[in-house]
Design a protein around this motif. Sequence first.
Motif, PDB file in Angstrom:
ATOM      1  N   ALA A 146       0.828  -1.211   0.000  1.00 15.53           N
ATOM      2  CA  ALA A 146       0.000   0.000   0.000  1.00 15.53           C
ATOM      3  C   ALA A 146       0.859   1.256   0.000  1.00 15.53           C
ATOM      4  CB  ALA A 146      -0.922  -0.018   1.211  1.00 15.53           C
ATOM      5  N   GLN A 147       1.874   1.266   0.852  1.00 14.79           N
ATOM      6  CA  GLN A 147       2.684   2.491   0.921  1.00 14.79           C
ATOM      7  C   GLN A 147       3.563   2.660  -0.321  1.00 14.79           C
ATOM      8  OE1 GLN A 147       6.177   2.993   3.117  1.00 14.79           O
ATOM      9  NE2 GLN A 147       5.975   1.100   4.281  1.00 14.79           N
ATOM     10  N   PHE A 148       4.024   1.578  -0.918  1.00 15.38           N
ATOM     11  CA  PHE A 148       4.806   1.712  -2.155  1.00 15.38           C
ATOM     12  C   PHE A 148       3.935   2.294  -3.266  1.00 15.38           C
ATOM     13  CE2 PHE A 148       8.413  -1.583  -1.332  1.00 15.38           C
ATOM     14  CZ  PHE A 148       8.935  -0.717  -0.389  1.00 15.38           C
ATOM     15  N   SER A 149       2.687   1.850  -3.300  1.00 14.68           N
ATOM     16  CA  SER A 149       1.777   2.365  -4.322  1.00 14.68           C
ATOM     17  C   SER A 149       1.622   3.878  -4.166  1.00 14.68           C
ATOM     18  CB  SER A 149       0.424   1.680  -4.184  1.00 14.68           C
ATOM     19  OG  SER A 149      -0.503   2.296  -5.027  1.00 14.68           O
ATOM     20  N   VAL A 180      -0.039  -2.926  -7.714  1.00 19.07           N
ATOM     21  CA  VAL A 180      -0.633  -3.383  -6.456  1.00 19.07           C
ATOM     22  C   VAL A 180      -1.437  -4.652  -6.677  1.00 19.07           C
ATOM     23  CG1 VAL A 180      -2.325  -2.793  -4.670  1.00 19.07           C
ATOM     24  CG2 VAL A 180      -0.681  -1.088  -5.432  1.00 19.07           C
ATOM     25  N   LYS A 181      -2.281  -4.621  -7.688  1.00 21.07           N
ATOM     26  CA  LYS A 181      -3.129  -5.796  -7.968  1.00 21.07           C
ATOM     27  C   LYS A 181      -2.259  -7.023  -8.170  1.00 21.07           C
ATOM     28  CE  LYS A 181      -7.487  -4.109  -9.198  1.00 21.07           C
ATOM     29  NZ  LYS A 181      -8.780  -4.609  -9.082  1.00 21.07           N
ATOM     30  N   LYS A 182      -1.214  -6.857  -8.998  1.00 24.61           N
ATOM     31  CA  LYS A 182      -0.342  -7.989  -9.319  1.00 24.61           C
ATOM     32  C   LYS A 182       0.382  -8.489  -8.056  1.00 24.61           C
ATOM     33  CE  LYS A 182       3.424  -9.306 -12.345  1.00 24.61           C
ATOM     34  NZ  LYS A 182       4.600  -8.828 -13.032  1.00 24.61           N
ATOM     35  N   SER A 183       0.913  -7.524  -7.296  1.00 28.97           N
ATOM     36  CA  SER A 183       1.693  -7.899  -6.112  1.00 28.97           C
ATOM     37  C   SER A 183       0.828  -8.607  -5.080  1.00 28.97           C
ATOM     38  CB  SER A 183       2.313  -6.653  -5.473  1.00 28.97           C
ATOM     39  OG  SER A 183       3.150  -6.024  -6.394  1.00 28.97           O
TER      40      SER A 183
END
Lengths: 343, 423
Positions: free
Chosen positions: B267-270, B355-358
């Motif tokens: 979440a924070q990387f996004s 995010v979805k992929k990760s």
Amino acid sequence: MSTTIPGMRGQAFSLSSVLVLPFRILMGLLNAPMSAVQRRFGIGGVGAVFLAPNMLIFSIFVLIPVAINAAYSLTGGTAIFFDGRYFAGLDQYRTLLSCNDYTTPSTCLQDAFWQSVHNTAFFVIVQVTVLVLASLGTALVLNREMRARGFWRSVFFFPVLLSPVVVGLIWKWILQRDGLLNALLLNFGFERTLWLAERNWAMFWAVFVSVWAHLGFYALILLAGLQAIPRDLYEAAMMDGTGRLRTFWRITLPLLWPNLLVVIILALIRAVQVFDEAFVLTGGGPGTSTMFMTQYIYETGFAHVLRNLGLASAASILMGVVLVGLTALQLVVSNRRARKEAA
Amino acid sequence: MKGLKSLTCGALVLALSAAAAQAATEVRIMWYSDGNEGEVLQDLVKRFEAQNPEIKVVVDNVAFGVVKEQLPVQLEAGRGPDIVRVVELKSPAKHWLDLRPYLKDAATFEKSFSNTLDWMREDGSNALPGFMTQLTITGPLVNTTLFEQASVPVPGEKATWDEWAAAAKKVADSQKIPIALAFDRSGHRFMGPAISMGAKIIGSDGKPAVVDDGFKAMAQRIADWHKNGIMPREIWGGVAGTTYKGANDEFVNGQVAVYFSGSWQVAQFSQKIKDNFDWSAVPEPCGPAACTGMPGGAGLVAVKYTTHPQEVARVMEYLASEPVVREFSERTLFLPAHQGVAAKGVDFKTSDPNVKKSLGIFLKATQTADPLALKMQSYRWSGPIYAAVVSRLGQVVAGEAQLSDAYARIEDDIKQKVSEASR
């Protein structure tokens, strides 16, 4: 001062008498209980009565916690309260103090403790020396006639106002891999240096930042001492043609010695307790090269998943003994000085 | 007269509602947030209060440090909040309330979280103290843009740790970035790779038996990767003791090819990386024994010392229900621990394809975690093991100790902790 209050006809009230009036009323009210105290405890006992509230608070917040800490150091287990802990006698002290060679931390059962003792001793010797010399130099410079002297004094005093955590963070931003210092160095074609990940550099910066943060406070004490030295002594020395260095050795240093002594002892006590700035700046690393005694106590007592409060308490008692020693030294030296001056 | 009647009725309604509000039982939740989950919880709680006016839920948002350092003291003193969100679930298990007698449907509650209930109850107990608000799993995050620019293919499933390290080094050399491979400085992070290499950690007597060939194989790699510049010294060697250190900022700044951390970073990387570069979680690297990350997460548990367990159970049952867990996971981008939600899939509310992929990859990794990795989450001595490993290997990385000394010290440290805690 006898200002007549406007609108008060026929009566000449002065401002000072108006201000003193509440004080007189208060003293009048206290008169009866004070007399009772004096009758009950005698004149000598009045002092003790005045001291009692202070001693009560001191006991609650200092003496009792110290006693509890000492009691914890004789117990073991991971429980927080006494009822879940077992009596360990001096085991925690034995664990801390069992070493084959006290100069080599790796031969000690609690090697991290001894590493922290070595680091603290090194830090105390180097930091106090540098701090005292730097404070003295700064005070001497700031004591001279110069333009914007007040501004320069505030510049040196400003870091003292900052919280130690803020000091640590500021310097961390400067010194980290992508910090300000490396950015500057790279700009001038130098190599990037890992200031906080190299053993010697990390200790250097721990000392430097600590000196930077506290210098203003000690310089202020010395500046006060310097300003108390009578000017005419310097004028007389100048008329005698005494050189600057000789004036410093023969006049400034001896007369500044009481202040210098206070600075040395305070700096020593503070250096032994080093934690906040260093912890934020280096986290005790690299490895354990800047891990000091206070960090060992914190780690052992609070940061580990299973708290070892017994061991942490024993370590803090040992550190307390060192601090009591330093405080006693301060008392002895100041008493001796006071006696000399009285004689 | 009509006006007077209305006024009287109004006053009566006000008085009654005030009395009702006063009569509402207060349930306090001690909560810390890593991201937006505090706000999401508030929304969910408001809905609960609307449906249950007799219960008022107060969410006390605190720093993680408060939960870590102050909660244990409160619990030992027989006090504390009614409900608390914690990471350290096993060692304070004696302080958690068994909700089983108070739940409307204990069987569904148990079935929904059966995989993770052992993490928060005493060994051998069948108590239902709470549920995991989210699952996490350790694993690698890759700067795929750097891999593309370096024309190095991202290693696929079943790639070994050595292949990952070699690929990361190639990317770092080609793209002139300072960090090829970064690992969070954490014993928990180290343990998944060690289990992959064959580390057994738990002896046949149930006591820790940490240093074996599998463990040594990973420890040796950590030391070597630091020696040959694949891993940066300032993370594992930069601080002392058990201090945690990550490489979040470095990864966000595009200076790390491969960052071994975990699902909680997503979440924070996004938020921070935005579209500066592409990144993704990748399947767990493998050793000869397994390809596993370490599962974990935060749990919401009821505290034994509450004076109104019935109301606490109602709040817990609501928050652990399938629709609520689904919404919580979708909005917070956390992996759900609710087995029903996980099985049906989660439509994470994000427009970021990274995010979805990760999250998809991490979700899969939670389902293929090695049994030993799962067991470590509920193993009594995990904490002391992680602490010893991270502090001693940190000394090796900093050049203060040899690996052989570190192995001996790790064993000694753990023995001391076990003996101190067992008396």
